[in-house]
Structure formats: C-alpha cells, structure tokens
Write an enzyme that holds these catalytic residues in place. Structure first.
Site, PDB file in Angstrom:
ATOM      1  N   GLU A   1      -6.971  16.799 -21.731  1.00  0.00           N
ATOM      2  CA  GLU A   1      -7.258  17.554 -20.749  1.00  0.00           C
ATOM      3  C   GLU A   1      -8.233  18.752 -21.012  1.00  0.00           C
ATOM      4  O   GLU A   1      -8.807  19.313 -20.061  1.00  0.00           O
ATOM      5  CB  GLU A   1      -5.839  18.442 -20.275  1.00  0.00           C
ATOM      6  CG  GLU A   1      -4.659  17.553 -19.692  1.00  0.00           C
ATOM      7  CD  GLU A   1      -5.250  16.943 -18.262  1.00  0.00           C
ATOM      8  OE1 GLU A   1      -5.843  17.589 -17.682  1.00  0.00           O
ATOM      9  OE2 GLU A   1      -4.845  15.910 -18.240  1.00  0.00           O
TER      10      GLU A   1
ATOM     11  N   SER B   1       7.588 -14.041  20.846  1.00  0.00           N
ATOM     12  CA  SER B   1       6.898 -13.815  22.023  1.00  0.00           C
ATOM     13  C   SER B   1       6.573 -12.593  22.479  1.00  0.00           C
ATOM     14  O   SER B   1       6.047 -12.347  23.633  1.00  0.00           O
ATOM     15  CB  SER B   1       8.009 -14.357  23.394  1.00  0.00           C
ATOM     16  OG  SER B   1       7.975 -15.843  23.178  1.00  0.00           O
TER      17      SER B   1
END
Length: 721
Positions: free
Chosen positions: A91, A365
């Site tokens: 960092e 469907s």
C-alpha cells in the site's frame, strides 16, 4: 532611459505575483491546518449497523452488522515484522519516509478531480487510515483536502508505529473481518502473531479489493489474488525486506473456506441478497454497508411479500419426490420496474442460491408471446391464421414437431394458437416472421436486456426455428419483466429493489432508485399482443384458472419437454408475476416431473399465481387494458356472412345457432384478390380449445414442448400450454 531595465519589469511583476499567490496559499493552508482537528481513533469503533427497511421506510427487514462488530486490536509489538513490511509493500512503500502524503500521487488525484474524474488515488497508508475511518468515502476535492491536512497532522503528532498499528487494526480485509487479528483468524485460523511471510503477503494483498480477492470465491478471484500476492512479495524484495532466495521458494498460501458467522435466514435473506447486488452495481460496496450505518429503503411491501410467500407455501408439494421442487417467483410493477415481491427459496441460510434471480428454467411456451410481438412489429395481424396440422417437419431439418394432443386443428388465429399453445402453428408463424426477430423481440422485452445480442442470462436463446417453443432457459425475474413490458404498453423498465439509500454518517441521500424506462415496442404492438394473450386466461385457454382474479388478465403457461419446467406468467395493468418451477437432482440437473400432480400438467404455477394475485389486487381498483389496435387487420381476408335464406311462412319454429367459443376469425389467408366472388374458406373451420385435465381451478394441463437441449424439437414432441 535604460531599455534593459524596462524589459525586466514584466518578469519581476510575474515573480511578485507568483510569490504573492504562494504566500496566500501557504497562509490559507496554515489556517486550514489550524482549524482541522484530528478525530479520536476511538470514533472508528462507533460505526453503525446498516438497516434495511420495507417500502414504508419504517418497518425493519433486517440489520447488517457494523464495522466494529468483528474487530480485536493487537499491539504493534505483537504484529510480526513481516506483516508490517508486507502491508507497506502493498500500500505505501515509502511509508517510513513520507510526511503522511504522497506529493506525486496527490498531483495525479487533484488533476483528475479538476478534469471531472475520480479524485481518489495517490493515497498513503496514513491517508487511507484517515479516509476510511475519520471521513466519508466521497470522491471530492473537499474530502481530499481534509484527508491531506489530517494525514499530515497525524504523521507529525503520532509515530509511524502508532499509525501503522491503527491502520492494521482497523482496515477491512473481507469476510466481515476488521483488523489484522480477525483477518488472520478468518483466512488462516490463527492469531496474527503466528503469521508467516506468504500469509502476511496475502493479507496485505487482499486489502486492495477484499470482495474480489478471496480465493475461495472462484478461480478468477484466486488468479487475481495470486497476481497481487506476487506484487507484494516482489516489492518486499525491492525494498530489501525479503531475500530473493527466500522469495523464490514461497508458494501461495492455502486459505480456509469462508463460513459467514450469521446470515439472515428464511425468505427475507433472498431479498437482502438482491439489495446488496443492486447496491454493488451502484458503487456501494459490502464493506460500506457493514460500517457506514446506511438506511436502505426497498420497494418491497411487507404485506405483499408475505402474500407471495404464503401462496407458495400453501400450494407447493410437501411429500414424495415432488417435495424437492424449486420455485422462483417475482412480481414487478409494469411501466416502472419496482420489484413488489420476490420468492427465491425457502431459507437463504440453508440454501443461498436465489431461484428468482439465479435460477434458469427452460422457458417452454412462454416464448410464444415474443413471436407474437415479432409478427405485430412486421404488421401482421393477430387475426392471421396458420396451419396447425401435425406432425410438422420444418424445411431443411430432420426434426419433427407435434402438438401436445397430437391433433390437427385446421387453420387457427394467433389468440387461438396461444390459448391452445399449438406448436405446429407457432413454428410455421416463426418461419414467417423469422426466428432472429423472435429472439430480438424477447431481448427487447427484457429477457436479457443488459447483454444485447449475447444473452448470457438466457442460455440457449438462439435464432433457430424452435426458439418459439422455449428452448432457452430464463430466469423468473427476466420473464416477469418481459411480460411487464407488454403490460406497460411497450415500455421496458429496469427491475430495481432499492428505493433510497441514506448515509448514517451525515444523513445525505446517497442514492434514489426509480423507473429507468426504454421504449421496446409501439403501444399498438403491445395492445394487440395483450389482447391475444388474454385468450390464454379465458375459458378453453391453458391458463383459464387465472380468470379467478375477477379482472382483466393476460399471460401464458409453459412447460418444457418431459415437464422439466413449469411456468405461468400473467399480468394485469398493475402487476406482472412470474412463477417458475423445476425439479433438480443432486447436481442441479432438471429432472422430468411427469407423473407429479400439478407439475406435470403445469397447473401448480397457475394456482400459486392466482392466490397471490387475488391477495395483492384485493381492494385495488379494477383497471382495463388498452383496446386492441388492430394492426394489419385491413390485410386479412375475412369470409362474408352466409346468404340469408327465406324460411317458409308456414313454419313457426325459430332456429338459433349455438354460440361458438372463439378467440378470433378462423379462416384468413390474405386479402380478397378482386371481384365480388368470395374465396371459399380453408379447411378447419372454427376451433374451440377445450381445457385439459389440470388443477381444480380449471386451468389447462400442460404437455412438453418437445424441445431438446440443443434447441431443436425431439420426436415425439408435444405442445405446451
């Protein structure tokens, strides 16, 4: 006059101006420095739990634990030196030398903010410590300015060991672990004092992006975490904190499986899961939810959600093989997109897979609605008729398609085709409108709006002639939204569950949800499609049981081949509801539901739909759908009425023809070609689709679509309703 002296005057004036500006900046910086105090580190422990509310903004759904709920501080002398070096390598490699800020990094960040870009970046360990726990996470120059001043003050007034200890004991590492001690236990099951170099490098690496670097979440995360881990170790070598030979011998450390300490169970857990996913899309991370005391108001009304859960529980099978059925259901507000209720499973704590948003079930469907839309977009009337003879083998294929009853019904109109779910007629219609256009209509409606022509959320959705029979697997949330598009007069809305997010730190509104609409179809197209889909819910339609709601309703049933899925999707002007079911084996593969009452026939989804819809719509005004527009009706040939026959005057008996149930003209092949002699009607006559055996509500039974895994029909195939 000395000309050389005059030439120097502008230069000196510029120098004086720059000097004045510098002194002013220094003065302002000094004033700001004196006015900004260092917050007490203890204030970090006061982070609030976030609260998720129902739609009224008052009734709590749950609380999500705050940042201080899983932290245990460790003195700096007990944190291994290798861990300290690892986090500096990851960092802030100049942490020991810098004054709490990075001049070059700040320059990049400020320049980006001036250009309207992200004002983050350039953060040292000290700045991260300040930003995450003393300030908000706003990406603004104002917040950045405060961050700089406090970071400089902290660096001057605290030792590097103090700063590093506070940082390591408060930063978020993922897995709901705050601080190095809880992170070490969460990932490695040990105290931080026992961390070795590879483990230290991993914990330092994961800080960068905790939710994406946990190796246990999947191969992609492990690959990303490994790359970041290598970056940390290489930095330690570069800084002289690790010998190259030791570095070369190191292997990526094994981490423990993640077991959340507490998860909201029951059906509400699925709602919170969807809330978190939506907030993540909006840039609000999980760690923000856990520590910033957010007040999150959803679109879910508690009573409505309870009605859906009750409808599922009252109708779902509880005995035998059928008890393993998985159900997903979503209710969406048309022309808005608000999720009104969602059922993703019975207990999120036991089974976190969300069947409403993650479950893919073969559409059956229900896809026939999109061929209807595609035809209307091309100007084809729903009063057009199509040949329903069975079996049918599409040109260029070796596959045979059958109707569910293996019967031919003559020439049938689109409403009749939908009401009886007549496969062969729809495949012929799909050949006419083009399978590509049917697929595009499905995508436009909402089946996979975010992925365009590459519908990752709808595997199997392809431009083949059998796509109208539902070979694609779709999610309940997408199917509910797609039918809501039709019910919303062609306006597709992006589904949303978060109505508002307010910061618990300063009460600012961070986000407000609302309709995000896109015009998918013309109003007339949607109106005619709705008119046709209403035939499904009338007497004789496969979803006739839905008429029990006592108000206008349109929709479509659907089951897949061998009844491996069962659907009903129906809508009124106020709500669109999808109910999908399937029966997976231990590996998640859908199994046939043949022989299981209510699942084989497809009536069970209708039963759930009716109970919930009636409860939700009770005491709400009855609203009507827009009238049918009649697209393309002028191009449809309609036979004239039979000539009037004069009856003998001596007869006193009046004959009245019995009414015939019909959802539209039955003989239509095209406009009259001229003259006054009418064309004779085609064979077939009027078709009445009788209800099949199903639930006690009268809903029709539902056979399989005869669709194989590749999207092509199997033989024999049967129609679905």
């Amino acid at each position: 006059m000395d000309t050389r002296r005059r030439r120097r005057l502008p230069w000196k004036g510029t120098l004086l101006t720059l000097l004045a500006m510098t002194l002013l900046a220094v003065g302002l910086a000094g004033l700001a420095y004196s006015m900004v105090d260092i917050p007490s580190p203890n204030e970090m422990a006061n982070a609030q739990a976030s609260v998720v509310y129902y739609a009224d903004g008052k009734t709590e759904m749950t609380r999500i634990s705050g940042a201080g709920s899983n932290r245990e501080s460790v003195p700096i002398e007990k944190i291994p030196t290798v861990m300290r070096y690892a986090v500096m390598s990851a960092e802030d490699r100049d942490f020991l030398e810098n004054p709490g800020i990075s001049i070059t990094g700040l320059g990049r960040a400020v320049w980006g903010a001036i250009r309207g870009e992200n004002a983050g970046g350039g953060s040292t360990i000290t700045q991260q410590y300040v930003k995450n726990y003393f300030l908000t996470s706003d990406q603004t120059l104002t917040r950045k300015g405060k961050e700089i001043i406090i970071a400089v003050k902290i660096d001057r007034e605290q030792s590097k060991d103090e700063i590093l200890a506070n940082y390591l004991n408060t930063i978020y590492y993922g897995r709901n672990a705050y601080g190095i001690q809880m992170a070490s236990k969460a990932y490695f099951g040990k105290d931080a004092t026992a961390l070795d170099v590879p483990q230290s490098a991993f914990l330092a690496a994961v800080i960068n992006e905790p939710s994406a670097l946990d190796p246990n979440t999947g191969p992609a995360a492990k690959t990303k975490a490994t790359a970041r881990w290598n970056y940390v170790l290489d930095g330690m070598v570069d800084k002289g904190w690790l010998k190259p030979a030791d570095r070369a011998a190191m292997q990526f450390p094994a981490t423990l499986p993640y077991k959340p300490a507490s998860v909201l169970g029951g059906t509400d857990g699925y709602l919170v899961d969807v809330v978190k996913a939506e907030l993540a899309e909006r840039g609000i991370k999980d760690e923000d939810i856990q520590r910033n005391g957010l007040r999150i108001t959803t679109t879910i009304e508690q009573a409505t959600q309870n009605q859906l859960v009750k409808a599922v529980n009252d109708n779902r099978p509880t005995q035998g093989r059928a008890a393993g059925v998985k159900i997903g259901s979503v209710a969406i507000k048309p022309d808005d997109g608000a999720i009104l209720a969602l059922y993703g499973g019975a207990d999120f704590a036991k089974e976190p897979f969300n069947y409403a948003t993650q479950g893919h079930m073969q559409a059956g469907s229900t896809m026939k609605a999109f061929a209807t839309l595609a035809g209307l977009q091309q100007g084809l009337s729903t009063r057009e008729s199509y040949d329903s003879s069975t079996p049918y083998r599409p040109p260029g294929t070796t596959d045979t398609i059958n109707n569910w009853d293996f019967a031919s019904h003559g020439r049938v109109t689109v409403p009749q085709m939908l009401a009886g779910s007549i496969n062969t007629a729809f495949v012929r219609m799909n050949e006419r409108v083009g399978p590509e256009n049917t697929m595009k209509a499905a995508i436009a409606a909402g089946i996979s709006p975010a992925d365009g022509d590459a519908p990752a959320n709808s595997p199997g959705l392809e431009a083949n002639v059998a796509n109208v029979l539902g070979s694609a697997a779709v999610r309940p949330i997408d199917l509910a939204n797609a039918y809501a598009t039709i019910g919303g007069e062609g306006q597709r809305a992006k589904p949303y569950i978060v109505k508002q997010v307010v910061s618990g730190i300063d009460n600012r509104v961070l986000f407000e949800g609302g309709p995000e609409l896109t015009k998918a179809f013309d109003k007339d197209v949607a109106a005619d499609a709705t008119d046709a889909l209403r035939a499904v819910t009338r007497y004789g339609g496969t979803g006739s049981g839905a008429s029990a709601v006592g108000r206008p309703v349109a929709g479509k049933t659907g089951t897949s081949n061998e009844s491996k899925s069962a659907w009903f999707v129906g809508y009124t002007p106020q709500v669109s509801i999808s109910v999908g079911m399937y029966l997976p084996d231990a590996n998640g593969t859908p199994q046939s539901m043949n022989g299981l009452y209510g699942l084989e026939s497809g009536s069970l989804p209708v039963d759930v739909w009716v109970q919930f819809a009636r409860a939700y719509l009770q005491n709400k005004p009855i609203e009507q759908f827009p009238p049918r527009a009649g697209i393309g009706d002028d191009k449809v040939w309609t036979p004239p009425p039979p000539p009037t026959t004069t009856r003998p005057t001596t007869s006193t008996t009046t004959t009245t023809d019995a009414p015939t149930e019909s959802t539209g003209p039955t003989d239509s092949t095209g406009p009259t070609t001229g003259g006054t002699t009418p064309r004779p009607p085609r064979p077939g006559g009027t078709v009445t689709i009788q209800p099949r055996a199903g639930g006690a509500d009268g809903s029709g039974g539902d056979g399989g679509d005869g669709v194989g895994p590749a999207g092509l029909p199997t033989d024999p195939g049967t129609g679905s309703g």
